[in-house]
Design an enzyme around this catalytic site. Structure first.
Site, PDB file in Angstrom:
ATOM      1  N   TYR A 195     169.907  81.176  97.449  1.00 54.24           N
ATOM      2  CA  TYR A 195     168.753  81.724  96.724  1.00 54.24           C
ATOM      3  C   TYR A 195     167.636  82.089  97.697  1.00 54.24           C
ATOM      4  CZ  TYR A 195     164.621  81.646  93.645  1.00 54.24           C
ATOM      5  OH  TYR A 195     163.458  81.951  92.996  1.00 54.24           O
ATOM      6  N   LYS A 200     165.738  85.724  98.458  1.00 55.51           N
ATOM      7  CA  LYS A 200     164.292  85.878  98.332  1.00 55.51           C
ATOM      8  C   LYS A 200     163.657  86.255  99.674  1.00 55.51           C
ATOM      9  CE  LYS A 200     163.369  85.137  93.991  1.00 55.51           C
ATOM     10  NZ  LYS A 200     162.742  86.200  93.158  1.00 55.51           N
TER      11      LYS A 200
END
Length: 241
Positions: free
Chosen positions: A146, A150
């Site tokens: 993740y 990002k």
């Protein structure tokens, strides 16, 4: 106003904050993969704020036709599309989980943003507010899939801000930190480091009005991530973060 990820708690809180401050829009375009849930929010906006809106179906994991969005244009775009996915312990080797995290947070999202960015550039004006994450400031073992998506999204927004500066389009990167939302429900979050959607909306609105480039929802996260980013690698790799 264009809202990508309109079922996000933060996105809805921000829309209400903007309308509560007296701003009005000819129409708010609510992009969503769950139209049934979004219809309730659209009705709420109509009743409470007399605000007209249009629900636009968009699932980043499905094929879609950009021509369906040709009629949509606005000087303000708020992007809260995102997917946390399973953490490293549960999902590192789940390839579908990995693909979904990367696609929704970066790979499939960036082309959609570019589509609307082109319209803003053509009209030489507008503001893009996009939610990235403190997870992208440095890869940590607990959520680095993740975090890596990002990180890519943060770099994209930084370059986009640089590219659009002389086109009179401003880009605000928001790094929320811990958020008490549907996406984090059930996670053991430190309440002192966790913002509510309403708190986040207020912080983002202030940053939007001040035309900030990067905003941490809770200022303490700027300090936390500054420390984490400066831990020497030979020490950092041994930590359980």
């Amino acid at each position: 106003m264009i809202v990508l990820g309109s079922n996000s708690d933060v996105a809805q809180a921000f829309v209400e904050k903007v309308l509560g401050e007296g701003e009005k829009f000819p129409k708010i375009y609510l992009f969503t993969s769950n139209t049934e849930t979004t219809q309730k929010f659209a009705k709420h906006l109509e009743v409470k704020y007399l605000q007209n809106s249009e629900i636009v179906f968009l699932d980043l994991m499905q094929e879609f036709n950009y021509s369906n969005f040709d009629h949509i244009s606005s000087p303000l775009l708020f992007c809260a599309a995102g997917y946390l996915g399973e953490g490293t312990d549960e999902g590192l080797y789940n390839l579908k989980n990995t693909e979904r995290i990367i696609d929704i947070n970066y790979a499939k999202l960036v082309p959609v943003l570019n589509y609307f960015v082109h319209k803003m550039e053509s009209r030489r004006g507008g503001t893009i507010i996009a939610l990235s994450s403190v997870a992208g400031d440095r890869g940590r073992q607990s959520n680095f899939i993740y975090g890596s998506a990002k990180a890519g999204f943060t770099a994209y927004l930084s370059g986009l801000r640089n590219y659009l500066f002389d086109k009179k389009v401003h880009v605000l990167t928001v790094k929320p930190g811990f958020m008490a939302t549907k996406m984090t429900e059930g996670l053991p979050l430190n309440p002192k480091l966790t913002a509510t959607p309403k708190q986040a909306a207020g912080s983002i609105y202030k940053a939007y009005k001040k035309r900030k480039n990067v905003a941490y929802v809770l200022p303490v996260w700027w300090l936390i991530m500054l420390i984490i980013k400066h831990i020497p690698e030979f020490i950092f790799k041994k930590l359980k973060l």
